[in-house]
Enzyme design. Structure first.
Site, PDB file in Angstrom:
ATOM      1  N   THR A 124       0.831  -1.214   0.000  1.00 12.31           N
ATOM      2  CA  THR A 124       0.000   0.000   0.000  1.00 12.31           C
ATOM      3  C   THR A 124       0.866   1.264   0.000  1.00 12.31           C
ATOM      4  O   THR A 124       2.001   1.246   0.508  1.00 12.31           O
ATOM      5  CB  THR A 124      -0.883   0.002   1.270  1.00 12.31           C
ATOM      6  OG1 THR A 124      -1.436   1.305   1.452  1.00 12.31           O
ATOM      7  CG2 THR A 124      -0.106  -0.333   2.532  1.00 12.31           C
ATOM      8  N   ASP A 125       0.305   2.352  -0.503  1.00 11.98           N
ATOM      9  CA  ASP A 125       1.019   3.636  -0.440  1.00 11.98           C
ATOM     10  C   ASP A 125       1.149   4.143   1.000  1.00 11.98           C
ATOM     11  O   ASP A 125       1.936   5.045   1.275  1.00 11.98           O
ATOM     12  CB  ASP A 125       0.330   4.700  -1.324  1.00 11.98           C
ATOM     13  CG  ASP A 125      -1.114   5.008  -0.938  1.00 11.98           C
ATOM     14  OD1 ASP A 125      -1.655   4.383  -0.001  1.00 11.98           O
ATOM     15  OD2 ASP A 125      -1.718   5.887  -1.598  1.00 11.98           O
ATOM     16  N   GLU A 126       0.389   3.544   1.929  1.00 13.83           N
ATOM     17  CA  GLU A 126       0.418   4.045   3.310  1.00 13.83           C
ATOM     18  C   GLU A 126       1.757   3.790   3.989  1.00 13.83           C
ATOM     19  O   GLU A 126       2.058   4.387   5.014  1.00 13.83           O
ATOM     20  CB  GLU A 126      -0.735   3.441   4.126  1.00 13.83           C
ATOM     21  CG  GLU A 126      -2.048   3.784   3.468  1.00 13.83           C
ATOM     22  CD  GLU A 126      -3.270   3.642   4.345  1.00 13.83           C
ATOM     23  OE1 GLU A 126      -3.126   3.687   5.581  1.00 13.83           O
ATOM     24  OE2 GLU A 126      -4.361   3.498   3.785  1.00 13.83           O
ATOM     25  N   TYR A 148      -1.766  -0.144  11.101  1.00 10.81           N
ATOM     26  CA  TYR A 148      -1.957  -0.847   9.821  1.00 10.81           C
ATOM     27  C   TYR A 148      -0.761  -0.606   8.907  1.00 10.81           C
ATOM     28  O   TYR A 148      -0.139  -1.547   8.392  1.00 10.81           O
ATOM     29  CB  TYR A 148      -3.246  -0.370   9.129  1.00 10.81           C
ATOM     30  CG  TYR A 148      -3.272  -0.701   7.653  1.00 10.81           C
ATOM     31  CD1 TYR A 148      -3.233  -2.024   7.227  1.00 10.81           C
ATOM     32  CD2 TYR A 148      -3.295   0.304   6.683  1.00 10.81           C
ATOM     33  CE1 TYR A 148      -3.223  -2.334   5.861  1.00 10.81           C
ATOM     34  CE2 TYR A 148      -3.283   0.002   5.333  1.00 10.81           C
ATOM     35  CZ  TYR A 148      -3.246  -1.321   4.928  1.00 10.81           C
ATOM     36  OH  TYR A 148      -3.221  -1.620   3.591  1.00 10.81           O
ATOM     37  N   LYS A 152       2.157  -3.263   7.406  1.00 13.09           N
ATOM     38  CA  LYS A 152       2.436  -3.483   5.986  1.00 13.09           C
ATOM     39  C   LYS A 152       3.903  -3.140   5.662  1.00 13.09           C
ATOM     40  O   LYS A 152       4.540  -3.837   4.874  1.00 13.09           O
ATOM     41  CB  LYS A 152       1.497  -2.645   5.104  1.00 13.09           C
ATOM     42  CG  LYS A 152       0.043  -3.084   5.138  1.00 13.09           C
ATOM     43  CD  LYS A 152      -0.179  -4.513   4.674  1.00 13.09           C
ATOM     44  CE  LYS A 152      -0.086  -4.694   3.177  1.00 13.09           C
ATOM     45  NZ  LYS A 152      -0.439  -6.076   2.761  1.00 13.09           N
TER      46      LYS A 152
HETATM   47  P1  TYD Z   1     -10.316   4.848   4.232  1.00 16.67           P
HETATM   48  O1  TYD Z   1     -11.281   4.422   3.192  1.00 16.67           O
HETATM   49  O2  TYD Z   1     -10.449   4.303   5.609  1.00 16.67           O
HETATM   50  O3  TYD Z   1      -8.871   4.582   3.632  1.00 16.67           O
HETATM   51  P2  TYD Z   1      -7.397   5.030   4.213  1.00 16.67           P
HETATM   52  O4  TYD Z   1      -7.526   5.466   5.609  1.00 16.67           O
HETATM   53  O5  TYD Z   1      -6.675   3.753   4.086  1.00 16.67           O
HETATM   54  O6  TYD Z   1      -6.934   6.104   3.280  1.00 16.67           O
HETATM   55  O7  TYD Z   1     -10.349   6.422   4.349  1.00 16.67           O
HETATM   56  C1  TYD Z   1     -10.131   7.258   3.238  1.00 16.67           C
HETATM   57  C2  TYD Z   1     -10.154   8.679   3.735  1.00 16.67           C
HETATM   58  O8  TYD Z   1     -11.484   8.975   4.192  1.00 16.67           O
HETATM   59  C3  TYD Z   1      -9.251   8.912   4.927  1.00 16.67           C
HETATM   60  O9  TYD Z   1      -8.670  10.206   4.844  1.00 16.67           O
HETATM   61  C4  TYD Z   1     -10.192   8.844   6.116  1.00 16.67           C
HETATM   62  C5  TYD Z   1     -11.489   9.369   5.560  1.00 16.67           C
HETATM   63  N1  TYD Z   1     -12.707   8.808   6.197  1.00 16.67           N
HETATM   64  C6  TYD Z   1     -13.673   9.665   6.742  1.00 16.67           C
HETATM   65  O10 TYD Z   1     -13.549  10.907   6.683  1.00 16.67           O
HETATM   66  N2  TYD Z   1     -14.758   9.099   7.360  1.00 16.67           N
HETATM   67  C7  TYD Z   1     -14.921   7.760   7.453  1.00 16.67           C
HETATM   68  O11 TYD Z   1     -15.933   7.317   8.049  1.00 16.67           O
HETATM   69  C8  TYD Z   1     -13.937   6.888   6.865  1.00 16.67           C
HETATM   70  C9  TYD Z   1     -14.076   5.405   6.939  1.00 16.67           C
HETATM   71  C10 TYD Z   1     -12.841   7.470   6.246  1.00 16.67           C
END
Ligand code: TYD
Length: 338
Positions: A124-126, A148, A152
């Site tokens: 992942t890019d994370e 997380y 990774k």
């Molecule tokens: P997510 O889909 O959990 O992916 P990641 O954290 O791996 O990038 O979240 C995408 C973006 O959306 C992230 O900046 C967090 C935000 N987000 C919200 O604002 N509200 C939410 O309920 C969720 C699940 C994510």
């Protein structure tokens, strides 16, 4: 080619299995999946009778089960098996250490024993952490900031160490935020779409100005396929969509398509702890090998929303099951953002 895919009942894994069987008539796939909350056999119901496909239930941490699944004649292993949701890693990090790190170790050992010719770790890019400006290429330091992402990154380092130490033919793909059909509705896009379809508000963390680079799942799967077929062992490859958007922009699009008033349906809630502000991937390395994303973002997003509208029978049982408890625990206590 005989592939062992781990975690093939999840979102990206199931899209990958379906796409590979469709595009490679001479491939066969064994799908090894633990069926955690995020793994859903219904994701693969369309191919369950294909003679080139076999499902085996098991945990990547279980050495004996992995040994049986890998059996003789597996040419390549593609590891999708992982705990992936950042919010869950904040409340229960241990599950991430087990599956993402220990599970990868068990697979690497099996690959080494059996002389498998390709091991592809789906990452992942994370792992690069928050990217203040510019974009992260594969030589960028790993600086994960959530449990997380750290799990990774730990797995990525172990995978690369196997190449250096044992000459294991490993590859890593690092995808950006992925969207499309069959995504478990805890992630931003399917959560917000299904909330709106149920006439509920959507919880935007903080100011909603965090930036993610969006990649359609088909483009992500074709990127993984490209790394598998054309990558150089010992290398990582970024797979970015090139569609940088703030969360609030995504939210606006979903509201518009579903005809919902932002004033009523957006709820700004307190931010995720340690929330990475921005991810940005430089995918030039994989583009040089001939891959590029094909799906237009606005079109892909609109089609994804339509898919959820047309597949209530897929997401309704998920949302009414254990997901409802998760949702309550995750969101009920969040205060409104200042
Ligand atoms: P997510 O889909 O959990 O992916 P990641 O954290 O791996 O990038 O979240 C995408 C973006 O959306 C992230 O900046 C967090 C935000 N987000 C919200 O604002 N509200 C939410 O309920 C969720 C699940 C994510």
């Amino acid at each position: 080619m005989k592939l062992l895919v781990t975690g093939g009942c999840g979102f990206i894994g199931s899209n990958f299995v379906r796409l590979m069987l469709r595009t490679h008539p001479d491939w066969s796939i064994v799908n090894f999946d633990k069926l955690t909350y995020a793994g859903n056999p219904a994701n693969l119901s369309s191919i369950e009778d294909d003679p080139r496909y076999r499902f085996r239930r098991g945990d990547v941490c279980d050495e004996a089960a992995v040994e049986t699944a890998i059996g003789p004649g597996v040419d390549a292993v593609v590891n999708f098996a992982a705990e992936t949701h950042v919010d869950r890693s904040i409340t229960d990090p241990e599950a991430f250490l087990r599956t993402d790190i220990l599970g990868t170790h068990v697979l690497l050992e099996a690959v080494r024993r059996h002389g498998v010719t390709r091991f592809l770790q789906v990452s992942t890019d994370e792992v690069y952490g928050h990217v203040a400006d510019g974009s992260s290429h594969e030589g960028y330091p790993l600086a994960p900031r959530s449990p997380y992402a750290a799990s990774k990154a730990g797995a990525d380092l172990q995978v690369l160490a196997y190449h250096v130490t044992y000459g294991t033919p490993v590859l890593i793909s690092r995808g950006s935020n992925t969207y499309g059909p069959y995504q478990y509705p805890e992630k931003l896009i399917p959560l917000f779409v299904t909330n709106l379809l149920e006439d509920q508000q959507v919880p935007v963390y903080g100011d909603g100005l965090q930036v993610r680079d969006w990649l359609h799942v088909d483009d992500h799967c074709r990127g993984i396929e490209h790394v598998l077929l054309h990558g150089t062992p010992g290398h990582a490859y970024n797979v970015g969509g090139g569609n940088a958007r703030t969360n609030i922009e995504i939210t606006q699009r979903l509201l518009t398509q579903l005809g919902k008033d932002p004033q009523r349906y957006v709820r700004h809630v307190e931010d995720r702890p340690g929330h990475d502000r921005r991810y940005a991937l430089d995918s030039a390395k994989l583009r040089t090998l001939g891959w590029s994303p094909r799906v237009d973002f606005e079109e892909g997003l609109a089609q994804t929303v339509t898919w959820y509208q047309e597949h209530e029978s897929w997401w309704r049982p998920i949302r009414s099951g254990a997901f409802a408890d998760y949702y309550r625990a995750q969101y009920a206590s969040l205060r409104g953002a200042k």
